[in-house]
Design a protein around this motif. Structure first.
Motif, PDB file in Angstrom:
ATOM      1  N   ILE A 157       0.835  -1.204   0.000  1.00  0.00           N
ATOM      2  CA  ILE A 157       0.000   0.000   0.000  1.00  0.00           C
ATOM      3  C   ILE A 157       0.869   1.253   0.000  1.00  0.00           C
ATOM      4  CG2 ILE A 157      -1.814   1.263   1.189  1.00  0.00           C
ATOM      5  CD1 ILE A 157      -2.625  -1.485  -0.019  1.00  0.00           C
ATOM      6  N   GLU A 158       1.879   1.261   0.865  1.00  0.00           N
ATOM      7  CA  GLU A 158       2.773   2.424   0.934  1.00  0.00           C
ATOM      8  C   GLU A 158       3.511   2.608  -0.387  1.00  0.00           C
ATOM      9  OE1 GLU A 158       6.180   4.274   3.942  1.00  0.00           O
ATOM     10  OE2 GLU A 158       5.696   2.138   3.996  1.00  0.00           O
ATOM     11  N   ARG A 159       3.933   1.511  -0.978  1.00  0.00           N
ATOM     12  CA  ARG A 159       4.631   1.569  -2.261  1.00  0.00           C
ATOM     13  C   ARG A 159       3.720   2.177  -3.340  1.00  0.00           C
ATOM     14  NH1 ARG A 159       8.678  -1.959  -4.984  1.00  0.00           N
ATOM     15  NH2 ARG A 159       8.051  -2.184  -7.169  1.00  0.00           N
ATOM     16  N   PHE A 160       2.471   1.728  -3.377  1.00  0.00           N
ATOM     17  CA  PHE A 160       1.515   2.266  -4.349  1.00  0.00           C
ATOM     18  C   PHE A 160       1.290   3.760  -4.123  1.00  0.00           C
ATOM     19  CE2 PHE A 160      -2.881   3.358  -5.470  1.00  0.00           C
ATOM     20  CZ  PHE A 160      -2.898   3.016  -6.817  1.00  0.00           C
ATOM     21  N   GLU A 161       1.109   4.130  -2.890  1.00  0.00           N
ATOM     22  CA  GLU A 161       0.874   5.547  -2.577  1.00  0.00           C
ATOM     23  C   GLU A 161       2.081   6.400  -2.934  1.00  0.00           C
ATOM     24  OE1 GLU A 161      -0.236   5.306   1.519  1.00  0.00           O
ATOM     25  OE2 GLU A 161      -2.355   4.865   1.069  1.00  0.00           O
ATOM     26  N   HIS A 162       3.281   5.863  -2.730  1.00  0.00           N
ATOM     27  CA  HIS A 162       4.493   6.599  -3.111  1.00  0.00           C
ATOM     28  C   HIS A 162       4.531   6.839  -4.619  1.00  0.00           C
ATOM     29  CE1 HIS A 162       7.100   5.559   0.666  1.00  0.00           C
ATOM     30  NE2 HIS A 162       6.120   6.381   0.928  1.00  0.00           N
TER      31      HIS A 162
END
Length: 449
Positions: free
Chosen positions: A259-264
């Motif tokens: 999720i964090e990777r996608f948001e980044h």
């Protein structure tokens, strides 16, 4: 976006720099096969040449390329002699009127080459092939290797575009990937290249790296924007330690979650778009004046083993260990191990290890996948005109994909199959639905976001 949807579409899939993808290459394609394919090229065909320099003076732990560390120059010089010989061997198979429209030096670190060896490589290539006056010549650059003399050598080689790896300017992230490279070093190289007359500059930025936070990533993006490169590649770090064992130096628990990777990726992309860069495919950005932005706008953007490109050549000829090539007949890859590659060349043989011969169905599905990866859609009438009787089966697949879509990621009309804005970040996952080879064998891939 709903986290469950992100997790659903983030499952590992290929990056689709070819179709079928490299894990499906086999040894059935050999030197004899490739010889016949090269001889089959037409008199007026456009050629793109790729030279792989598989050496670095340091091993970056994030790297997914075929490379090896060396602190001595002798192995590099010996290797280049074999590349020269391979160039001569291939040139004798190519029809004289074929013309080179693009050259790319990749690695590894091509900037490891001494200016004299770069000059010799250029002379060998131009002596063996006919070059177009406006051929695009690009070189991957590690700023830490660059000196004024090397910039002079690259200019003399004919470089028109420089591609510089940034990754992340955070010291903590750099320590975690063994890639020390200050913003100041990068800035100075960019300025020096521009002073030398290089008008097109690309910078590579990575998200998904260890210890990378939103603040660190956006700071890197802002520093990159301050240099106003013509193109920016915003790549997702591919963590594949089962294939690249040095990546085991990067611990899983230091990496951003899905999720964090996608948001980044979304936040960094929005920052680039807000700064005036056009979105190109799913991971590139370019100023509106750049040839890649123009190609994306007029539907001529392409995708090959270097990623998104404006290269419209009829064949890609690869030189050096692990180099991949492509003709209208199919794909080939050279022997990866540099020692074995050199032994094959010394023996007077080409160094093909494996490849894939394309069927008409492969070409049709590959056309669809490339259009989706480049344009996020394809024109149904154009597809039918190009592939005739092969089209109905694949269009049925498109209909099933659209009917099964519960997330509003794709759409189909009487003349177009395409991805919605919601679906575009997951284009790799959508493209994989047209891939009849996906899931066959033991191939493992990186995350789709």
């Amino acid at each position: 976006m709903d986290h469950a949807i992100i997790e659903k579409y983030a499952a590992p899939v290929p990056r689709y720099t070819s179709y079928p993808t490299a894990p499906h290459f086999t040894s059935e394609v050999d030197n004899a096969t490739y010889t016949s394919w090269v001889k089959d090229l037409g008199e007026g065909d456009r050629l793109s040449l790729y030279v792989h320099i598989p050496f670095c003076d340091r091993l970056c732990w994030f790297c997914g390329c075929n490379t090896k560390q060396t602190l001595k120059y002798a192995p590099v010089k010996a290797y280049m002699k074999r590349v020269h010989k391979e160039i001569e061997m291939i040139s004798k198979l190519v029809k004289p009127a074929a013309i080179v429209t693009a050259v790319h030096l990749g690695g590894g670190s091509p900037t490891l080459l001494e200016p004299s060896d770069l000059e010799l490589l250029g002379a060998k290539m131009r002596g063996a092939f006919q070059f177009a006056d406006d051929a695009e010549i690009s070189i991957e650059i590690d700023p830490s290797d660059v000196t004024p003399e090397k910039i002079e050598g690259m200019v003399a080689f004919g470089m028109t575009r420089a591609s510089i790896g940034v990754q992340d300017f955070s010291k903590k992230v750099q320590e975690a990937i063994n890639r020390p490279q200050s913003f100041e070093i990068t800035r100075d190289v960019v300025f020096a290249l521009r002073d030398a007359g290089i008008k097109s500059i690309n910078l590579d930025v990575l998200y998904g790296l260890p210890f990378q936070t939103t603040e660190r990533l956006l700071e890197t993006v802002d520093k990159t924007l301050s240099l106003r490169p013509d193109r920016i590649a915003l790549f997702g770090y591919a963590h594949v330690p089962w294939m690249k064992t040095h990546q085991k130096m990067i611990k899983d628990d230091t990496l951003p979650g899905t999720i964090e990777r996608f948001e980044h990726a979304i936040m960094a992309g929005d920052r680039l778009a807000d700064a005036g860069y056009d979105r190109i495919g799913f991971d590139h950005f370019a100023l509106p004046s750049d040839s890649m932005a123009k190609a994306a706008a007029d539907g001529t953007l392409r995708r090959n083993f270097q990623g998104y490109t404006v290269d419209n050549s009829d064949a890609l000829i690869g030189f050096g260990g692990s180099a991949i090539g492509q003709t209208k007949n199919g794909y080939v890859q050279n022997i990866v191990a540099t020692g074995q590659y050199q032994a094959a060349i010394d023996n007077g043989d080409l160094a093909i290890a494996k490849g894939f011969e394309l069927s008409d169905v492969d070409r049709a599905r590959g056309w669809v996948i490339e259009k989706l990866m480049c344009d996020f859609k394809f024109d149904i009438d154009q597809f039918v005109q190009c592939f005739g009787d092969l089209a109905p089966t694949i269009l049925n697949d498109a209909g099933y994909i659209a009917a099964a879509d519960q997330d509003d990621f794709v759409y189909i009309t009487h003349d177009t199959f395409g991805l919605s804005d919601k679906g575009k970040p997951f284009v790799r996952a959508i493209a994989a639905k047209f891939d009849t080879y996906f899931g066959q064998g033991n191939a493992r891939h990186s995350k789709a976001v």
